[in-house]
Design a protein around this motif. Structure first.
Motif, PDB file in Angstrom:
ATOM      1  N   THR A  85       0.830  -1.203   0.000  1.00 15.94           N
ATOM      2  CA  THR A  85       0.000   0.000   0.000  1.00 15.94           C
ATOM      3  C   THR A  85       0.866   1.255   0.000  1.00 15.94           C
ATOM      4  OG1 THR A  85      -1.772  -1.151   1.172  1.00 15.94           O
ATOM      5  CG2 THR A  85      -1.817   1.248   1.238  1.00 15.94           C
ATOM      6  N   ALA A  86       1.960   1.224   0.736  1.00 11.13           N
ATOM      7  CA  ALA A  86       2.880   2.369   0.741  1.00 11.13           C
ATOM      8  C   ALA A  86       3.392   2.645  -0.669  1.00 11.13           C
ATOM      9  CB  ALA A  86       4.038   2.104   1.689  1.00 11.13           C
ATOM     10  N   ALA A  87       3.771   1.592  -1.388  1.00 14.22           N
ATOM     11  CA  ALA A  87       4.273   1.773  -2.744  1.00 14.22           C
ATOM     12  C   ALA A  87       3.192   2.330  -3.669  1.00 14.22           C
ATOM     13  CB  ALA A  87       4.789   0.439  -3.281  1.00 14.22           C
ATOM     14  N   ALA A  88       1.950   1.902  -3.479  1.00 17.42           N
ATOM     15  CA  ALA A  88       0.861   2.394  -4.317  1.00 17.42           C
ATOM     16  C   ALA A  88       0.632   3.883  -4.109  1.00 17.42           C
ATOM     17  CB  ALA A  88      -0.415   1.606  -4.017  1.00 17.42           C
ATOM     18  N   TRP A  89       0.657   4.335  -2.845  1.00 12.71           N
ATOM     19  CA  TRP A  89       0.486   5.768  -2.587  1.00 12.71           C
ATOM     20  C   TRP A  89       1.673   6.568  -3.111  1.00 12.71           C
ATOM     21  CZ3 TRP A  89      -3.986   7.647  -2.097  1.00 12.71           C
ATOM     22  CH2 TRP A  89      -4.989   7.006  -1.372  1.00 12.71           C
ATOM     23  N   GLU A  90       2.861   6.009  -3.014  1.00 11.90           N
ATOM     24  CA  GLU A  90       4.031   6.709  -3.551  1.00 11.90           C
ATOM     25  C   GLU A  90       3.927   6.848  -5.068  1.00 11.90           C
ATOM     26  OE1 GLU A  90       7.319   4.485  -2.056  1.00 11.90           O
ATOM     27  OE2 GLU A  90       7.030   5.167   0.019  1.00 11.90           O
ATOM     28  N   GLN A  91       3.398   5.834  -5.734  1.00 14.52           N
ATOM     29  CA  GLN A  91       3.189   5.934  -7.179  1.00 14.52           C
ATOM     30  C   GLN A  91       2.153   7.003  -7.515  1.00 14.52           C
ATOM     31  OE1 GLN A  91       2.349   1.893  -8.631  1.00 14.52           O
ATOM     32  NE2 GLN A  91       4.296   2.027  -9.739  1.00 14.52           N
ATOM     33  N   ALA A  92       1.242   7.261  -6.589  1.00 11.14           N
ATOM     34  CA  ALA A  92       0.222   8.290  -6.800  1.00 11.14           C
ATOM     35  C   ALA A  92       0.737   9.688  -6.449  1.00 11.14           C
ATOM     36  CB  ALA A  92      -1.022   7.965  -5.969  1.00 11.14           C
ATOM     37  N   GLY A  93       2.014   9.808  -6.091  1.00  8.79           N
ATOM     38  CA  GLY A  93       2.605  11.118  -5.848  1.00  8.79           C
ATOM     39  C   GLY A  93       2.698  11.527  -4.393  1.00  8.79           C
ATOM     40  N   PHE A  94       2.433  10.609  -3.475  1.00 11.23           N
ATOM     41  CA  PHE A  94       2.528  10.920  -2.043  1.00 11.23           C
ATOM     42  C   PHE A  94       3.963  10.691  -1.561  1.00 11.23           C
ATOM     43  CE2 PHE A  94      -1.939  10.684  -2.544  1.00 11.23           C
ATOM     44  CZ  PHE A  94      -2.550  11.262  -1.446  1.00 11.23           C
ATOM     45  N   THR A  95       4.372  11.504  -0.597  1.00 12.18           N
ATOM     46  CA  THR A  95       5.697  11.364  -0.002  1.00 12.18           C
ATOM     47  C   THR A  95       5.571  11.284   1.519  1.00 12.18           C
ATOM     48  OG1 THR A  95       5.996  13.773   0.090  1.00 12.18           O
ATOM     49  CG2 THR A  95       6.831  12.618  -1.869  1.00 12.18           C
ATOM     50  N   VAL A  96       6.593  10.723   2.156  1.00 11.87           N
ATOM     51  CA  VAL A  96       6.565  10.542   3.615  1.00 11.87           C
ATOM     52  C   VAL A  96       6.605  11.894   4.319  1.00 11.87           C
ATOM     53  CG1 VAL A  96       7.796   9.595   5.599  1.00 11.87           C
ATOM     54  CG2 VAL A  96       7.634   8.269   3.482  1.00 11.87           C
ATOM     55  N   ALA A  97       5.647  12.104   5.222  1.00 12.71           N
ATOM     56  CA  ALA A  97       5.618  13.322   6.031  1.00 12.71           C
ATOM     57  C   ALA A  97       6.172  13.071   7.428  1.00 12.71           C
ATOM     58  CB  ALA A  97       4.194  13.862   6.131  1.00 12.71           C
ATOM     59  N   ARG A  98       5.832  11.947   8.006  1.00 13.71           N
ATOM     60  CA  ARG A  98       6.299  11.632   9.350  1.00 13.71           C
ATOM     61  C   ARG A  98       6.081  10.144   9.626  1.00 13.71           C
ATOM     62  NH1 ARG A  98       2.110  11.832  13.172  1.00 13.71           N
ATOM     63  NH2 ARG A  98       3.555  12.445  14.772  1.00 13.71           N
TER      64      ARG A  98
END
Length: 265
Positions: A85-98
């Motif tokens: 799921t983390a990889a899917a959100w990263e592919q959607a342009g999300f980055t780690v905030a905290r």
């Protein structure tokens, strides 16, 4: 509201995403529901999105449709062990905030530390529901300003949105406070959630830090929960906050997984 998005894919495997309401989307492959998306406004005003799909290939069409409809910034939270799921959100342009560590705390005094915790000299703990609203709200503003001027509230778990005059104390009965003379110098907020109490905030005025005030507030709160029949509580700590981690671990807290907060925009 009922808005549609172009189908992703081709032929019988095309996925068509429809926005059902201000907060819900669902995806159809033919006449079969294959997933849905939700957006939840938090009390601090931030929008958190989530996607639930039966097959990984359906994640992107739903996420793309939601991102096209919603303003930024957008946030999501993923269990630290859920790499797909983390990889899917990263592919959607999300980055780690905290990154956040979860802690489980037992309330039994025999399990919370090496022994009874006494407040520092001159400090009295005012139990939850007994604090005066005026001094409590004033202390809340002071500690928030102090944190914002140093590490920033971005390192804190989701918080309530300030009301007029910067007020963020929604329910004064949730707070225990540390008092020195006629001044409040520390506070601890507990949300009495249905399954388990959540320790949402522990804060001490800068000029009273490193004197054992936070430790006394936490010990008092756990003891009060124990006497009310609650066997445990939980808390979340930003992984960069070593002082908060030491406070909870010193009270016998056990790490209980963690999460990663992502942001887009």
């Amino acid at each position: 509201m009922n808005a549609s998005h172009p189908a992703a894919g081709t032929g019988e495997h095309a996925v068509h995403v429809t926005r059902l309401s201000d907060t819900q989307w669902h995806a159809l492959e033919g006449d079969r529901v294959v997933g849905h998306g939700d957006v939840s406004p938090r009390p601090d005003g931030r929008l958190f999105v989530s996607v639930d799909v039966w097959h990984a290939a359906h994640f992107a069409p739903i996420a793309d449709a939601m991102l096209a409809d919603l303003p930024t910034p957008l946030y999501t939270v993923v269990d630290e062990s859920d790499h797909d799921t983390a990889a899917a959100w990263e592919q959607a342009g999300f980055t780690v905030a905290r990154r956040e560590q979860n802690y489980l705390l037992r309330t039994d005094p025999q399990l919370t530390g090496p022994g009874p915790v006494q407040p520092p000299s001159g400090i009295t703990i005012v139990p939850s529901g007994e604090a005066e609203e005026g001094p409590l709200r004033a202390l809340d503003r002071i500690v928030r300003d102090e944190v914002e001027a140093t590490v920033g509230w971005c390192t804190m778990p989701a918080e309530v949105r300030p009301r007029p005059a910067g007020d963020t104390v929604i329910d004064p009965s949730m707070y225990a406070v540390a008092r020195h003379g006629d001044q409040y110098v520390g506070l601890l907020r507990v949300a009495q959630l249905p399954r388990q109490p959540r320790i949402g905030l522990v804060a001490v005025r800068a000029d009273w830090q490193r004197r054992g005030v936070a430790r006394a507030l936490l010990a008092h709160t756990l003891d009060a929960l124990h006497h009310r029949g609650k066997t445990s509580a939980y808390a979340e700590v930003d992984r960069s906050n070593a002082a908060a981690a030491a406070l909870f671990e010193g009270a016998g807290a056990r790490p209980a997984g963690g999460s990663v907060e992502y942001v887009r925009g």
